[in-house]
Design a protein around this motif. Structure first.
Motif, PDB file in Angstrom:
ATOM      1  N   SER A 177     -26.781 -48.776 -26.554  1.00  0.00           N
ATOM      2  CA  SER A 177     -27.570 -47.869 -27.393  1.00  0.00           C
ATOM      3  C   SER A 177     -28.910 -47.645 -26.709  1.00  0.00           C
ATOM      4  N   ALA A 178     -29.664 -46.676 -27.209  1.00  0.00           N
ATOM      5  CA  ALA A 178     -31.004 -46.428 -26.671  1.00  0.00           C
ATOM      6  C   ALA A 178     -31.824 -47.702 -26.825  1.00  0.00           C
ATOM      7  N   ALA A 179     -32.623 -48.007 -25.828  1.00  0.00           N
ATOM      8  CA  ALA A 179     -33.383 -49.259 -25.827  1.00  0.00           C
ATOM      9  C   ALA A 179     -34.335 -49.355 -27.002  1.00  0.00           C
ATOM     10  N   ASP A 180     -34.928 -48.234 -27.389  1.00  0.00           N
ATOM     11  CA  ASP A 180     -35.847 -48.243 -28.528  1.00  0.00           C
ATOM     12  C   ASP A 180     -36.102 -46.807 -28.979  1.00  0.00           C
ATOM     13  N   ALA A 181     -36.930 -46.667 -30.002  1.00  0.00           N
ATOM     14  CA  ALA A 181     -37.216 -45.343 -30.564  1.00  0.00           C
ATOM     15  C   ALA A 181     -37.957 -44.448 -29.577  1.00  0.00           C
ATOM     16  N   HIS A 182     -38.657 -45.042 -28.620  1.00  0.00           N
ATOM     17  CA  HIS A 182     -39.380 -44.223 -27.641  1.00  0.00           C
ATOM     18  C   HIS A 182     -38.420 -43.347 -26.840  1.00  0.00           C
ATOM     19  N   ILE A 183     -37.295 -43.907 -26.451  1.00  0.00           N
ATOM     20  CA  ILE A 183     -36.308 -43.145 -25.670  1.00  0.00           C
ATOM     21  C   ILE A 183     -35.755 -42.004 -26.504  1.00  0.00           C
ATOM     22  N   SER A 184     -35.377 -42.290 -27.747  1.00  0.00           N
ATOM     23  CA  SER A 184     -34.851 -41.244 -28.632  1.00  0.00           C
ATOM     24  C   SER A 184     -35.881 -40.155 -28.864  1.00  0.00           C
ATOM     25  N   SER A 185     -37.120 -40.550 -29.099  1.00  0.00           N
ATOM     26  CA  SER A 185     -38.192 -39.578 -29.347  1.00  0.00           C
ATOM     27  C   SER A 185     -38.471 -38.733 -28.120  1.00  0.00           C
ATOM     28  N   LEU A 186     -38.515 -39.364 -26.955  1.00  0.00           N
ATOM     29  CA  LEU A 186     -38.765 -38.643 -25.714  1.00  0.00           C
ATOM     30  C   LEU A 186     -37.721 -37.544 -25.522  1.00  0.00           C
ATOM     31  N   LEU A 187     -36.458 -37.902 -25.681  1.00  0.00           N
ATOM     32  CA  LEU A 187     -35.391 -36.928 -25.479  1.00  0.00           C
ATOM     33  C   LEU A 187     -35.428 -35.840 -26.545  1.00  0.00           C
ATOM     34  N   ALA A 188     -35.671 -36.205 -27.797  1.00  0.00           N
ATOM     35  CA  ALA A 188     -35.767 -35.202 -28.864  1.00  0.00           C
ATOM     36  C   ALA A 188     -36.915 -34.234 -28.581  1.00  0.00           C
ATOM     37  N   ASN A 189     -38.056 -34.763 -28.155  1.00  0.00           N
ATOM     38  CA  ASN A 189     -39.206 -33.906 -27.845  1.00  0.00           C
ATOM     39  C   ASN A 189     -38.914 -32.973 -26.677  1.00  0.00           C
ATOM     40  N   MET A 190     -38.222 -33.474 -25.674  1.00  0.00           N
ATOM     41  CA  MET A 190     -37.905 -32.633 -24.510  1.00  0.00           C
ATOM     42  C   MET A 190     -36.919 -31.532 -24.879  1.00  0.00           C
ATOM     43  N   PHE A 191     -35.941 -31.843 -25.756  1.00  0.00           N
ATOM     44  CA  PHE A 191     -35.014 -30.803 -26.200  1.00  0.00           C
ATOM     45  C   PHE A 191     -35.743 -29.758 -27.040  1.00  0.00           C
ATOM     46  N   GLU A 192     -36.695 -30.185 -27.863  1.00  0.00           N
ATOM     47  CA  GLU A 192     -37.512 -29.226 -28.621  1.00  0.00           C
ATOM     48  C   GLU A 192     -38.297 -28.343 -27.665  1.00  0.00           C
ATOM     49  N   HIS A 193     -38.838 -28.948 -26.628  1.00  0.00           N
ATOM     50  CA  HIS A 193     -39.635 -28.201 -25.656  1.00  0.00           C
ATOM     51  C   HIS A 193     -38.804 -27.115 -24.981  1.00  0.00           C
ATOM     52  N   ILE A 194     -37.592 -27.450 -24.524  1.00  0.00           N
ATOM     53  CA  ILE A 194     -36.795 -26.440 -23.822  1.00  0.00           C
ATOM     54  C   ILE A 194     -36.233 -25.380 -24.777  1.00  0.00           C
ATOM     55  N   ALA A 195     -36.192 -25.693 -26.074  1.00  0.00           N
ATOM     56  CA  ALA A 195     -35.701 -24.721 -27.054  1.00  0.00           C
ATOM     57  C   ALA A 195     -36.779 -23.707 -27.444  1.00  0.00           C
ATOM     58  N   GLU A 196     -38.038 -24.008 -27.131  1.00  0.00           N
ATOM     59  CA  GLU A 196     -39.120 -23.087 -27.465  1.00  0.00           C
ATOM     60  C   GLU A 196     -38.966 -21.820 -26.654  1.00  0.00           C
ATOM     61  N   PRO A 197     -39.236 -20.675 -27.296  1.00  0.00           N
ATOM     62  CA  PRO A 197     -39.152 -19.433 -26.529  1.00  0.00           C
ATOM     63  C   PRO A 197     -40.290 -19.374 -25.503  1.00  0.00           C
ATOM     64  N   ALA A 198     -39.988 -18.827 -24.355  1.00  0.00           N
ATOM     65  CA  ALA A 198     -41.017 -18.653 -23.328  1.00  0.00           C
ATOM     66  C   ALA A 198     -41.948 -17.537 -23.771  1.00  0.00           C
ATOM     67  N   THR A 199     -43.234 -17.806 -23.690  1.00  0.00           N
ATOM     68  CA  THR A 199     -44.208 -16.795 -24.133  1.00  0.00           C
ATOM     69  C   THR A 199     -44.610 -15.872 -23.012  1.00  0.00           C
TER      70      THR A 199
END
Length: 105
Positions: free
Chosen positions: A79-101
């Motif tokens: 499993s993911a080592a801790d919540a930091h790993i899960s949060s990092l990946l969730a944040n990065m997926f949110e980032h790439i889903a943002e429309p390019a301005t």
């Protein structure tokens, strides 16, 4: 915070972590472990990879403290080592889903 404010070696350690996650196969393996602890065979089957390849990548990910292992009987679940790993990946997926301005800010 500037790079000089981080502990010695921290920038290199973080770069190594991103290098490990920069491999699509390893990233898919980590993502397969996020929802619940998952056995090597199940990860391999879901990603259509060999168990030996998955085990190899899991060794690297475990050494970098990206995933953790827990033995249950004869099987090892990852499993993911801790919540930091899960949060990092969730944040990065949110980032790439943002429309390019189109604007560099």
């Amino acid at each position: 915070m500037t790079t000089t404010e981080y502990a010695p070696g921290a920038v290199e350690e973080l770069a190594d972590l991103f290098h490990l996650l920069g491999d699509a196969t390893r990233l898919r393996i980590v993502l397969a472990c996020l929802a619940q602890p998952t056995a090597v065979g199940d990860i391999a089957a879901s990603l259509e990879l060999s168990s030996s390849l998955v085990s190899h990548h899991l060794r690297l990910l475990r050494a970098a403290r990206i995933v953790k292992a827990e033995r249950q009987g004869k099987q090892v679940f990852y499993s993911a080592a801790d919540a930091h790993i899960s949060s990092l990946l969730a944040n990065m997926f949110e980032h790439i889903a943002e429309p390019a301005t189109g604007m560099d800010a």
